[in-house]
Design a protein around this motif. Structure first.
Motif, short mmCIF file in Angstrom:
data_model
loop_
_atom_site.label_atom_id
_atom_site.label_comp_id
_atom_site.label_asym_id
_atom_site.label_seq_id
_atom_site.Cartn_x
_atom_site.Cartn_y
_atom_site.Cartn_z
N TYR A 105 0.81 -1.22 0.00
CA TYR A 105 0.00 0.00 0.00
C TYR A 105 0.84 1.26 0.00
O TYR A 105 0.32 2.37 -0.07
N LEU A 106 2.17 1.09 0.10
CA LEU A 106 3.07 2.24 0.06
C LEU A 106 2.99 2.97 -1.27
O LEU A 106 3.26 4.17 -1.35
N LEU A 107 2.58 2.28 -2.33
CA LEU A 107 2.53 2.86 -3.66
C LEU A 107 1.26 3.67 -3.91
O LEU A 107 1.02 4.10 -5.03
N GLY A 108 0.45 3.87 -2.88
CA GLY A 108 -0.78 4.65 -3.04
C GLY A 108 -1.92 3.87 -3.66
O GLY A 108 -2.97 4.44 -3.95
N VAL A 164 13.74 6.32 -2.75
CA VAL A 164 13.34 7.43 -1.89
C VAL A 164 12.19 8.20 -2.53
O VAL A 164 11.18 8.52 -1.87
N GLN A 165 12.31 8.47 -3.84
CA GLN A 165 11.25 9.21 -4.52
C GLN A 165 9.95 8.43 -4.53
O GLN A 165 8.87 9.00 -4.39
N ILE A 166 10.03 7.11 -4.72
CA ILE A 166 8.82 6.30 -4.75
C ILE A 166 8.11 6.32 -3.40
O ILE A 166 6.89 6.44 -3.31
N VAL A 167 8.89 6.20 -2.31
CA VAL A 167 8.30 6.24 -0.98
C VAL A 167 7.61 7.58 -0.74
O VAL A 167 6.45 7.65 -0.29
N LEU A 168 8.31 8.67 -1.04
CA LEU A 168 7.74 10.00 -0.81
C LEU A 168 6.54 10.25 -1.72
O LEU A 168 5.52 10.81 -1.28
N ALA A 169 6.64 9.84 -2.98
CA ALA A 169 5.52 10.02 -3.90
C ALA A 169 4.33 9.17 -3.47
O ALA A 169 3.17 9.59 -3.59
N GLY A 170 4.61 7.96 -2.94
CA GLY A 170 3.53 7.12 -2.46
C GLY A 170 2.79 7.74 -1.29
O GLY A 170 1.56 7.68 -1.21
N ILE A 171 3.54 8.35 -0.39
CA ILE A 171 2.91 9.03 0.75
C ILE A 171 2.04 10.18 0.26
O ILE A 171 0.89 10.35 0.69
#
Length: 350
Positions: A105-108, A164-171
Motif C-alpha cells: 500500500y506504500l505505492l498509493g 526514496v522518490q517512490i516512498v515520498l511520492a507514495g505518501i
C-alpha cells in the motif's frame, strides 16, 4: 533474464517446497470451508466438494451445499490468494526499496482503489455501469501511475535514488486520494452508503463469489511466477542497486517489471476485497525469520504464510462475534500490530 536451463534448475529445486506449501494452503482452505457461523457436518462438506469437483450425485441439503460451495469456499480461496499476493508483494518492495517498512500500500494503490470504489458506487461514475471492483481497480492503477510519474519528475533515477522518490511520492499520493475519498463521501454519500464503503475499506470478503476467484487465482499465480523468476536478482538488490548492477543485474528493467507486478497484484486484490493491512508488512518478516533471506526460499514461504494467515483471519472474522461478520482488516490489524512490535523489539535486541 535468467536462461531456460537456469529456470529449469530453479523450478526443480522449488518443486518440493511449492508442493508442500500448496498442500498446507489447501488444508487451510478446507478449514475455511468447515469452520463457520453455522455448524455443518464434515461429511456434508466432503459430499459437497465431491459433487462439485468429481461430478458425483451424493445426497446433500441444497441450502447447506450452496452455503459451502458459493460462500465459504469462495471466501477461503480468495482470502488465500489475497494473503499470498500481498505477502510476496511486500517481499519484493522491501528488497527493491531496501526498507523494512515497505508494503504494497506504500505505492498509493489502496488509497486510489478507495477513491475509485467511492466514485463508482457513491458518485455514480459511469451511470451505474461500473461495478465497485472495476472502479477500485481503475482507481488503483490511476494512483500508481500518478505515484510513478511524480517519482520520475522528482528527479530520481530508478537505479540509485528512485526508492526514496517512490516512498515520498507514495505518501503524497495516498494522502491526496484519501482526501478525495473523504470529500466524495462527505458530499455525496448517505449514511447507508457511507457505512457500506467504510466496511469495504477495512476489508470485506462477504460479497466474494466464483467470478472473483477466477480473477484472483490467475493473477496471483502469474505474479508468483514472475517474482520467483527474478528471485536471484532480488538477492543481489540486498546489497544495493550499485552492487546489483556490478554483478550484471539490469537494474532499471528489473525494478520496473517487479514494481509493476506488485502494483497489479495489489490493485487486483484491493479491487476484490478492499484494503487489508499488515499482511504485506508483517508476513515477509515472519517468513524471513523462519527461512532466511534467500529469496528462492523466502518468496514461496511468504506466499504460504500469507495465504494461511488470511484464511484463518477470515475464519476469526466470521466466528468471533455470533451473528456478525467483522471486517477482515480489523482482525489482521489486531494480530499484525503486536506481531510487528515483537519483530521490531527482537530486531533491536539482535
Amino acid at each position: 533474464m535468467p536462461d531456460l536451463n537456469d529456470l529449469g534448475k530453479r523450478v526443480r529445486s522449488l518443486s518440493g517446497p511449492v508442493c508442500g506449501g500448496a498442500l498446507i494452503v489447501c488444508a487451510a482452505v478446507l478449514c475455511g470451508v468447515v469452520i463457520g457461523e453455522t455448524s455443518i457436518g464434515f461429511d456434508v462438506v466432503l459430499k459437497t466438494l465431491s459433487n462439485n469437483f468429481l461430478g458425483t450425485a451424493l445426497s446433500v441439503d441444497p441450502i447447506e451445499s450452496g452455503l459451502l460451495w458459493n460462500y465459504r469456499l469462495t471466501r477461503a480461496i480468495v482470502a488465500a490468494c489475497c494473503g499470498a499476493g500481498l505477502a510476496i508483494s511486500g517481499v519484493v518492495l522491501q528488497a527493491l526499496l531496501r526498507n523494512a517498512l515497505a508494503e504494497p500500500y506504500l505505492l498509493g494503490i489502496s488509497a486510489g482503489a478507495s477513491t475509485g470504489a467511492v466514485l463508482a458506487t457513491v458518485a455514480g461514475l459511469g451511470g451505474g455501469a461500473i461495478s465497485l471492483s472495476a472502479g477500485a481497480f481503475a482507481g488503483a492503477l490511476t494512483a500508481f501511475g500518478l505515484v510513478v510519474t511524480l517519482a520520475h519528475f522528482a528527479g530520481g533515477s530508478t537505479a540509485k535514488h528512485g526508492s526514496v522518490q517512490i516512498v515520498l511520492a507514495g505518501i503524497a499520493g495516498s494522502q491526496l486520494f484519501n482526501a478525495l475519498t473523504a470529500f466524495i463521501i462527505a458530499k455525496s454519500a448517505n449514511a447507508e452508503q457511507a457505512k457500506g464503503i467504510m466496511f469495504w475499506l477495512m476489508g470485506n470478503l462477504s460479497g466474494v463469489r466464483w467470478p472473483d476467484v477466477q480473477v484472483a487465482a490467475p493473477v496471483v499465480i502469474l505474479g508468483f511466477i514472475i517474482i520467483v523468476w527474478h528471485a536471484r536478482y532480488l538477492d543481489a538488490f540486498t546489497f544495493g542497486t550499485d552492487a546489483a548492477a556490478s554483478v550484471g543485474v539490469p537494474v532499471r528493467r528489473v525494478q520496473a517489471v517487479l514494481i509493476l507486478t506488485t502494483a497489479l497484484l495489489t490493485a487486483a486484490m484491493v479491487s476484490i476485497v478492499g484494503s487489508i493491512g499488515f499482511v504485506g508488512l508483517v508476513i515477509p518478516h515472519m517468513a524471513r525469520f523462519l527461512v532466511g533471506h534467500s529469496h528462492g526460499r523466502l518468496i514461496p514461504a511468504a506466499a504460504v504464510f500469507g495465504a494461511v494467515f488470511l484464511v484463518f483471519a477470515d475464519i476469526a472474522s466470521r466466528i468471533l462475534i455470533p451473528g456478525q461478520v467483522l471486517p477482515i482488516g480489523v482482525i489482521t490489524a489486531l494480530i499484525g500490530a503486536p506481531t510487528f512490535a515483537l519483530i521490531l523489539i527482537r530486531g533491536q535486541r539482535t
